[in-house]
Design a protein around this motif. Structure first.
Motif, short mmCIF file in Angstrom:
data_model
loop_
_atom_site.label_atom_id
_atom_site.label_comp_id
_atom_site.label_asym_id
_atom_site.label_seq_id
_atom_site.Cartn_x
_atom_site.Cartn_y
_atom_site.Cartn_z
N VAL A 89 0.85 -1.19 0.00
CA VAL A 89 0.00 0.00 0.00
C VAL A 89 0.89 1.25 0.00
O VAL A 89 0.60 2.23 -0.70
CB VAL A 89 -0.93 0.01 1.24
N ALA A 90 1.98 1.21 0.78
CA ALA A 90 2.89 2.36 0.85
C ALA A 90 3.45 2.70 -0.54
O ALA A 90 3.57 3.88 -0.90
CB ALA A 90 4.03 2.05 1.82
N GLY A 91 3.75 1.65 -1.32
CA GLY A 91 4.27 1.85 -2.67
C GLY A 91 3.26 2.54 -3.56
O GLY A 91 3.61 3.31 -4.46
N ALA A 92 1.96 2.27 -3.33
CA ALA A 92 0.91 2.89 -4.14
C ALA A 92 0.64 4.32 -3.68
O ALA A 92 0.47 5.23 -4.50
CB ALA A 92 -0.37 2.06 -4.03
N VAL A 93 0.61 4.53 -2.35
CA VAL A 93 0.26 5.84 -1.78
C VAL A 93 1.24 6.92 -2.21
O VAL A 93 0.87 8.07 -2.44
CB VAL A 93 0.19 5.74 -0.23
N SER A 94 2.52 6.51 -2.37
CA SER A 94 3.55 7.51 -2.71
C SER A 94 3.42 8.01 -4.16
O SER A 94 4.15 8.90 -4.57
CB SER A 94 4.95 6.91 -2.49
N HIS A 95 2.48 7.44 -4.93
CA HIS A 95 2.36 7.85 -6.34
C HIS A 95 0.99 8.47 -6.64
O HIS A 95 0.40 8.22 -7.70
CB HIS A 95 2.63 6.66 -7.26
N GLY A 96 0.48 9.23 -5.68
CA GLY A 96 -0.72 10.02 -5.96
C GLY A 96 -2.01 9.40 -5.46
O GLY A 96 -2.08 8.20 -5.19
N PRO A 97 -3.08 10.25 -5.35
CA PRO A 97 -4.34 9.82 -4.74
C PRO A 97 -5.08 8.74 -5.52
O PRO A 97 -5.76 7.90 -4.94
CB PRO A 97 -5.17 11.12 -4.70
N GLY A 98 -4.94 8.72 -6.84
CA GLY A 98 -5.64 7.70 -7.65
C GLY A 98 -5.21 6.29 -7.26
O GLY A 98 -6.04 5.42 -6.98
N LEU A 99 -3.90 6.08 -7.26
CA LEU A 99 -3.36 4.76 -6.89
C LEU A 99 -3.63 4.46 -5.41
O LEU A 99 -3.89 3.32 -5.04
CB LEU A 99 -1.86 4.69 -7.17
N ALA A 100 -3.54 5.50 -4.58
CA ALA A 100 -3.77 5.31 -3.14
C ALA A 100 -5.18 4.79 -2.88
O ALA A 100 -5.38 3.84 -2.10
CB ALA A 100 -3.55 6.62 -2.38
N HIS A 101 -6.17 5.37 -3.57
CA HIS A 101 -7.57 4.94 -3.40
C HIS A 101 -7.73 3.48 -3.81
O HIS A 101 -8.38 2.68 -3.12
CB HIS A 101 -8.49 5.85 -4.22
N ALA A 102 -7.13 3.13 -4.95
CA ALA A 102 -7.20 1.73 -5.44
C ALA A 102 -6.53 0.78 -4.44
O ALA A 102 -7.05 -0.31 -4.17
CB ALA A 102 -6.51 1.63 -6.80
N ALA A 103 -5.39 1.20 -3.87
CA ALA A 103 -4.66 0.35 -2.92
C ALA A 103 -5.47 0.13 -1.65
O ALA A 103 -5.52 -0.98 -1.11
CB ALA A 103 -3.31 0.98 -2.59
N HIS A 104 -6.12 1.19 -1.17
CA HIS A 104 -6.94 1.05 0.06
C HIS A 104 -8.11 0.09 -0.18
O HIS A 104 -8.42 -0.74 0.67
CB HIS A 104 -7.46 2.42 0.50
N ALA A 105 -8.73 0.20 -1.35
CA ALA A 105 -9.84 -0.71 -1.68
C ALA A 105 -9.34 -2.15 -1.79
O ALA A 105 -10.00 -3.09 -1.31
CB ALA A 105 -10.48 -0.28 -3.00
N ALA A 106 -8.17 -2.34 -2.41
CA ALA A 106 -7.60 -3.69 -2.56
C ALA A 106 -7.24 -4.29 -1.20
O ALA A 106 -7.48 -5.48 -0.95
CB ALA A 106 -6.36 -3.64 -3.46
N PHE A 107 -6.68 -3.47 -0.32
CA PHE A 107 -6.30 -3.98 1.01
C PHE A 107 -7.54 -4.31 1.83
O PHE A 107 -7.57 -5.30 2.58
CB PHE A 107 -5.42 -2.97 1.76
N THR A 108 -8.59 -3.50 1.68
CA THR A 108 -9.85 -3.78 2.38
C THR A 108 -10.43 -5.12 1.91
O THR A 108 -10.95 -5.90 2.70
CB THR A 108 -10.86 -2.63 2.14
N ASP A 109 -10.30 -5.39 0.61
CA ASP A 109 -10.73 -6.69 0.06
C ASP A 109 -9.92 -7.83 0.68
O ASP A 109 -10.47 -8.90 0.99
CB ASP A 109 -10.51 -6.71 -1.46
N ALA A 110 -8.61 -7.61 0.82
CA ALA A 110 -7.74 -8.63 1.42
C ALA A 110 -8.17 -8.92 2.86
O ALA A 110 -8.23 -10.08 3.28
CB ALA A 110 -6.28 -8.17 1.39
N LEU A 111 -8.52 -7.87 3.62
CA LEU A 111 -8.99 -8.04 4.99
C LEU A 111 -10.30 -8.83 5.03
O LEU A 111 -10.48 -9.72 5.86
CB LEU A 111 -9.15 -6.68 5.67
N SER A 112 -11.21 -8.51 4.09
CA SER A 112 -12.49 -9.25 4.01
C SER A 112 -12.26 -10.73 3.75
O SER A 112 -12.91 -11.58 4.36
CB SER A 112 -13.36 -8.69 2.87
N THR A 113 -11.31 -11.02 2.85
CA THR A 113 -11.01 -12.42 2.52
C THR A 113 -10.48 -13.16 3.75
O THR A 113 -10.90 -14.29 4.04
CB THR A 113 -9.96 -12.49 1.38
N VAL A 114 -9.57 -12.52 4.48
CA VAL A 114 -9.01 -13.14 5.69
C VAL A 114 -10.11 -13.33 6.74
O VAL A 114 -10.16 -14.35 7.44
CB VAL A 114 -7.83 -12.31 6.24
#
Length: 497
Positions: free
Chosen positions: A450-475
């Motif tokens: 997520v840190a790698g995505a956040v450092s490259h602007g809000p568009g990627l950051a939003h996508a990374a947060h959604a992807a990580f939230t999905d990972a948490l749901s799966t777990v």
């Protein structure tokens, strides 16, 4: 009826035993706090000592490696030389190693001190649990005593990061180690006065070949699992070879134990259905809780943006809820059978894990981990009693060490398996959402963390947060399934009552 009274009266614990239990909660709290207290101190001590990334990993991991590798040996050693003697010797060593660690002048010295702490820490848990089993012969009293012991263990684990954060705000990083000194001093003064000595008079010599085989099996397996989990998609051949080597030594260890007259670890206990079922359920719960713990602490920091101390405070309800669940267990078993209490608790845990699939905001996540943890209380309190109660009191140390090994392996597997699954889900989600025109190296960094995505602007950051939230749901979904399986196992614990 009268002739039954004296033995019954003798089995009831008195004031001395309860005061002894208070003394035994000290090393239990200490060992639990010590596992988590270092995470927050790592940035400070790294800057001070100039540690490399690899040295940081060793400073964190070596304690757990030594505990995992030696807990079986220490449990059996306590049965042979005396539980109180082993506990007090281990506690004194723990105190000395803590002072040395606090004033370490180099990364190598701190790693060595953490290794010594792990060796000493391996004596604490099996000794305390075995002594409780010996001191409390009445089933109900023993159940209450084990619930108190388990409560301290989980409260300590929850409070570790919080205590660490408070100390680091006011003192230097070595203060997290010095925390142990007054606790150890109190134990060394009160222990000889209040704790009885117990050993197995029929125990043979400690089989050093079995000790070596257990270390050669456990350490490569734990290291291999951790390395596979950390490497994500880029798994090399090395950890696989190391895992296979550990597995081969594990087979040799098991074969030797089944052949020996007086084994280091009595594997025949697994033939007892309650013992095998409870131990399996404890490992499954350990896998679920470690995986959820890993994802939620990361979620709090990477997605919701909390500092490590704030994240520790929001995460504390998980450990405190287990502590509350174990505290309430003796009262619950006045109304329902242990089997119903454990099974019902695990169903509650499954519902809590299910809440994590509805992620979206902080209240839902905190409610999920709290409900999940609360439900595990009866399993930890009553399951522990079932495991140590299934052996002769003289062998309680050996049974307690099996329990600790099961807990440790459950946690390690949880971090590895669910950590790897969550990383895979995150990568898959990110691969599908990275917009066109993003440079390859940026896309790769965003797919890794997520840190790698956040450092490259809000568009990627939003996508990374959604992807990580999905990972948490799966777990959360996997954890719910594991709790349901554990609940089915506990339904088979005894004939329907």
């Amino acid at each position: 009826m009268q002739h039954h009274m004296p033995p019954a009266a003798r089995t009831r614990a008195g004031r001395r035993e309860w005061l002894g239990l208070v003394v035994l909660t000290l090393p239990t709290l200490l060992a639990a706090v010590d596992i988590n207290v270092l995470f927050l101190a790592l940035p400070q001590l790294s800057a001070d000592l100039g540690t490399s990334g690899v040295e940081q990993l060793w400073i964190i991991d070596i304690y757990g490696f030594m505990v995992a590798g030696l807990v079986i040996t220490m449990g059996t050693l306590g049965d042979r030389i005396g539980r109180r003697r082993l506990l007090l010797t281990g506690a004194a060593a723990f105190g000395i190693a803590s002072v040395l660690a606090a004033y370490a002048v180099s990364p190598a010295m701190l790693i060595a001190c953490r290794a010594l702490l792990g060796i000493a820490g391996a004596t604490l848990m099996p000794s305390t649990l075995a002594l409780i089993t010996n001191m409390f012969r009445d089933d109900r009293q023993r159940g209450t005593a084990i619930a108190v012991w388990a409560t301290c263990q989980f409260a300590g684990a929850a409070l570790g990061p919080v205590v660490g954060g408070l100390l680091l705000e006011h003192f230097w990083w070595g203060s997290v180690f010095l925390l142990a000194v007054p606790v150890i001093a109190a134990l060394l003064v009160a222990g000889p006065l209040l704790l009885p000595e117990h050993r197995d008079p029929g125990a043979g010599r400690l089989d050093l070949t079995s000790v070596a085989l257990s270390m050669l099996a456990i350490l490569p397996i734990v290291w291999g699992i951790k390395t596979v989990a950390a490497s994500g998609s880029g798994v090399t051949a090395t950890p696989i070879v190391v895992l296979a080597t550990g597995g081969a030594f594990a087979v040799a260890f098991v074969r030797r134990q089944l052949r020996l007259e007086d084994p280091l670890l009595n594997l025949r206990l697994f033939a007892q259905r309650p013992f095998a079922l409870v131990l399996t359920a404890l490992v499954l719960a350990g896998v679920a809780m470690a995986g959820v713990g890993l994802l939620v602490t990361q979620y709090l920091q990477t997605v919701l943006g909390y500092s490590p101390t704030q994240a520790a405070l929001w995460f504390a309800p998980m450990g405190l809820a287990v502590a509350l669940g174990t505290t309430l267990t003796p009262a619950i078993t006045r109304w329902v059978t242990p089997r119903v209490a454990i099974t019902g608790g695990l169903v509650v845990s499954a519902l809590g894990a299910g809440l994590l699939t509805q992620t979206g905001d902080l209240p839902v996540v905190v409610a999920g981990i709290t409900v999940l943890a609360l439900g595990t209380g009866p399993l930890f309190a009553l399951g522990t009693g079932i495991v140590v109660g299934s052996v002769r009191p003289e062998r309680a140390g050996s049974a307690a060490s099996l329990l600790e090994s099961g807990n440790y392996f459950g946690g390690t597997l949880g971090l590895a398996i669910l950590g790897t699954v969550s990383a895979a889900v995150y990568r898959l989600r990110m691969a599908g959402t990275i917009p066109p025109g993003v440079p390859d190296d940026v896309a790769r960094a965003a797919q890794e963390t997520v840190a790698g995505a956040v450092s490259h602007g809000p568009g990627l950051a939003h996508a990374a947060h959604a992807a990580f939230t999905d990972a948490l749901s799966t777990v959360g979904l996997i954890a719910a399934a594991l709790f349901v399986v554990a609940a089915f196992l506990m339904r088979r614990l005894a004939p329907p009552s």
